[in-house]
Design a protein around this motif. Sequence first.
Motif, PDB file in Angstrom:
ATOM      1  N   ARG A 138       0.823  -1.209   0.000  1.00 36.14           N
ATOM      2  CA  ARG A 138       0.000   0.000   0.000  1.00 36.14           C
ATOM      3  C   ARG A 138       0.857   1.260   0.000  1.00 36.14           C
ATOM      4  O   ARG A 138       0.332   2.366  -0.131  1.00 36.14           O
ATOM      5  N   ALA A 139       2.158   1.095   0.147  1.00 37.06           N
ATOM      6  CA  ALA A 139       3.076   2.235   0.084  1.00 37.06           C
ATOM      7  C   ALA A 139       4.423   1.755  -0.425  1.00 37.06           C
ATOM      8  O   ALA A 139       4.829   0.622  -0.175  1.00 37.06           O
ATOM      9  N   VAL A 140       5.093   2.623  -1.162  1.00 40.07           N
ATOM     10  CA  VAL A 140       6.457   2.384  -1.614  1.00 40.07           C
ATOM     11  C   VAL A 140       7.291   3.562  -1.130  1.00 40.07           C
ATOM     12  O   VAL A 140       6.898   4.719  -1.311  1.00 40.07           O
ATOM     13  N   VAL A 141       8.413   3.273  -0.523  1.00 37.43           N
ATOM     14  CA  VAL A 141       9.310   4.308  -0.009  1.00 37.43           C
ATOM     15  C   VAL A 141      10.589   4.292  -0.836  1.00 37.43           C
ATOM     16  O   VAL A 141      11.149   3.228  -1.095  1.00 37.43           O
ATOM     17  N   SER A 142      11.039   5.463  -1.248  1.00 38.02           N
ATOM     18  CA  SER A 142      12.288   5.567  -2.003  1.00 38.02           C
ATOM     19  C   SER A 142      12.837   6.979  -1.850  1.00 38.02           C
ATOM     20  O   SER A 142      12.101   7.907  -1.527  1.00 38.02           O
ATOM     21  N   SER A 143      14.126   7.131  -2.127  1.00 39.10           N
ATOM     22  CA  SER A 143      14.721   8.468  -2.081  1.00 39.10           C
ATOM     23  C   SER A 143      14.479   9.224  -3.388  1.00 39.10           C
ATOM     24  O   SER A 143      14.743  10.423  -3.462  1.00 39.10           O
ATOM     25  N   PHE A 144      13.961   8.532  -4.415  1.00 40.52           N
ATOM     26  CA  PHE A 144      13.588   9.211  -5.657  1.00 40.52           C
ATOM     27  C   PHE A 144      12.705   8.286  -6.484  1.00 40.52           C
ATOM     28  O   PHE A 144      13.000   7.102  -6.624  1.00 40.52           O
ATOM     29  N   PHE A 145      11.618   8.852  -7.018  1.00 39.60           N
ATOM     30  CA  PHE A 145      10.703   8.115  -7.886  1.00 39.60           C
ATOM     31  C   PHE A 145      10.696   8.720  -9.283  1.00 39.60           C
ATOM     32  O   PHE A 145      10.790   9.948  -9.439  1.00 39.60           O
ATOM     33  N   ALA A 146      10.508   7.861 -10.271  1.00 40.66           N
ATOM     34  CA  ALA A 146      10.207   8.363 -11.608  1.00 40.66           C
ATOM     35  C   ALA A 146       8.815   8.993 -11.550  1.00 40.66           C
ATOM     36  O   ALA A 146       7.894   8.429 -10.940  1.00 40.66           O
ATOM     37  N   ASP A 147       8.650  10.171 -12.167  1.00 43.52           N
ATOM     38  CA  ASP A 147       7.403  10.930 -12.043  1.00 43.52           C
ATOM     39  C   ASP A 147       6.181  10.158 -12.509  1.00 43.52           C
ATOM     40  O   ASP A 147       5.127  10.194 -11.859  1.00 43.52           O
ATOM     41  N   ILE A 148       6.286   9.480 -13.644  1.00 45.73           N
ATOM     42  CA  ILE A 148       5.113   8.791 -14.188  1.00 45.73           C
ATOM     43  C   ILE A 148       4.712   7.633 -13.284  1.00 45.73           C
ATOM     44  O   ILE A 148       3.525   7.427 -13.001  1.00 45.73           O
ATOM     45  N   PHE A 149       5.688   6.875 -12.804  1.00 44.77           N
ATOM     46  CA  PHE A 149       5.372   5.784 -11.882  1.00 44.77           C
ATOM     47  C   PHE A 149       4.715   6.333 -10.622  1.00 44.77           C
ATOM     48  O   PHE A 149       3.725   5.773 -10.127  1.00 44.77           O
ATOM     49  N   LYS A 150       5.235   7.429 -10.110  1.00 41.46           N
ATOM     50  CA  LYS A 150       4.668   8.044  -8.907  1.00 41.46           C
ATOM     51  C   LYS A 150       3.214   8.426  -9.139  1.00 41.46           C
ATOM     52  O   LYS A 150       2.340   8.139  -8.314  1.00 41.46           O
ATOM     53  N   GLY A 151       2.938   9.036 -10.291  1.00 40.86           N
ATOM     54  CA  GLY A 151       1.559   9.415 -10.610  1.00 40.86           C
ATOM     55  C   GLY A 151       0.660   8.209 -10.759  1.00 40.86           C
ATOM     56  O   GLY A 151      -0.496   8.222 -10.293  1.00 40.86           O
ATOM     57  N   ASN A 152       1.157   7.159 -11.402  1.00 34.86           N
ATOM     58  CA  ASN A 152       0.356   5.946 -11.577  1.00 34.86           C
ATOM     59  C   ASN A 152       0.020   5.307 -10.236  1.00 34.86           C
ATOM     60  O   ASN A 152      -1.090   4.792 -10.049  1.00 34.86           O
ATOM     61  N   CYS A 153       0.964   5.335  -9.303  1.00 36.37           N
ATOM     62  CA  CYS A 153       0.698   4.809  -7.963  1.00 36.37           C
ATOM     63  C   CYS A 153      -0.414   5.596  -7.277  1.00 36.37           C
ATOM     64  O   CYS A 153      -1.358   5.018  -6.723  1.00 36.37           O
ATOM     65  N   LEU A 154      -0.313   6.897  -7.313  1.00 33.47           N
ATOM     66  CA  LEU A 154      -1.312   7.742  -6.657  1.00 33.47           C
ATOM     67  C   LEU A 154      -2.692   7.560  -7.266  1.00 33.47           C
ATOM     68  O   LEU A 154      -3.707   7.694  -6.577  1.00 33.47           O
ATOM     69  N   ASN A 155      -2.743   7.228  -8.544  1.00 34.94           N
ATOM     70  CA  ASN A 155      -4.032   7.050  -9.221  1.00 34.94           C
ATOM     71  C   ASN A 155      -4.747   5.771  -8.818  1.00 34.94           C
ATOM     72  O   ASN A 155      -5.952   5.635  -9.068  1.00 34.94           O
ATOM     73  N   ILE A 156      -4.022   4.824  -8.203  1.00 26.91           N
ATOM     74  CA  ILE A 156      -4.672   3.558  -7.864  1.00 26.91           C
ATOM     75  C   ILE A 156      -4.622   3.215  -6.379  1.00 26.91           C
ATOM     76  O   ILE A 156      -5.009   2.126  -5.981  1.00 26.91           O
ATOM     77  N   GLY A 157      -4.124   4.130  -5.569  1.00 27.74           N
ATOM     78  CA  GLY A 157      -4.176   3.891  -4.132  1.00 27.74           C
ATOM     79  C   GLY A 157      -2.908   3.378  -3.499  1.00 27.74           C
ATOM     80  O   GLY A 157      -2.935   2.876  -2.362  1.00 27.74           O
ATOM     81  N   VAL A 158      -1.774   3.487  -4.189  1.00 28.40           N
ATOM     82  CA  VAL A 158      -0.476   3.162  -3.588  1.00 28.40           C
ATOM     83  C   VAL A 158       0.223   4.480  -3.269  1.00 28.40           C
ATOM     84  O   VAL A 158       0.373   5.328  -4.154  1.00 28.40           O
ATOM     85  N   LEU A 159       0.639   4.676  -2.029  1.00 26.17           N
ATOM     86  CA  LEU A 159       1.266   5.936  -1.637  1.00 26.17           C
ATOM     87  C   LEU A 159       2.775   5.887  -1.859  1.00 26.17           C
ATOM     88  O   LEU A 159       3.473   5.099  -1.215  1.00 26.17           O
ATOM     89  N   PRO A 160       3.299   6.705  -2.773  1.00 26.09           N
ATOM     90  CA  PRO A 160       4.753   6.791  -2.942  1.00 26.09           C
ATOM     91  C   PRO A 160       5.314   7.833  -1.964  1.00 26.09           C
ATOM     92  O   PRO A 160       4.951   9.003  -2.016  1.00 26.09           O
ATOM     93  N   VAL A 161       6.156   7.388  -1.075  1.00 25.58           N
ATOM     94  CA  VAL A 161       6.716   8.265  -0.043  1.00 25.58           C
ATOM     95  C   VAL A 161       8.179   8.517  -0.377  1.00 25.58           C
ATOM     96  O   VAL A 161       9.018   7.620  -0.257  1.00 25.58           O
TER      97      VAL A 161
END
Length: 198
Positions: free
Chosen positions: A97-120
């Motif tokens: 339900r969450a992914v933690v990283s020091s940097f995310f690719a923008d599109i992946f981050k947006g796709n996560c937020l669109n389906i209920g996975v929180l990129p932290v």
Amino acid sequence: MAYDKFNILTSSAVPLPIENVDTDQIIPARFLKATERVGFGDNLFRDWRYHPDGSKKADFVLNNPTYSGKILVGGKNFGSGSSREHAAWAVYDYGFRAVVSSFFADIFKGNCLNIGVLPVQVSPEFSNKIFAAIEADPKTAVEINLPEQTIKILQTGETETFNLSGYKKENMINGFDDIDYLQNIKEEIVEFADKLPY
């Protein structure tokens, strides 16, 4: 389609300290034929999890019973590569339900937020602290507080804040996707439209 509401998540975490994890590693292209958002979790990190004959690779973290939880902690630049939505679907369908990283690719981050996975997204220093805490104790609990936008290593009390747009934050808290959000403010939209001179 509405997803799980996200408020405060407290869970152990699965460490994947590998940098530049791209979407083809998250979900290989040969599994992109399905159009529904279910069943992708079985093939999350497929080529890292399984041998060609389908047997599990004992040295991959998802096959190690020592680690479990609803939080995946990845290395820097997580979700790079192609823009396939299926990568986020696979993460969600597996149970994270969450992914933690020091940097995310923008599109992946947006796709996560669109389906209920929180990129932290955290600082590299805090990311290292999480990895160290999990190494010391695989049952280390991490608390992600979305309303406060904080992430805490409960055993040590170390905390860091993270950024998130207000719109996406409210959607996550309410379990909304973009369509759910519009449906929720339907009356306001109609009221505004009725005031237009045309």
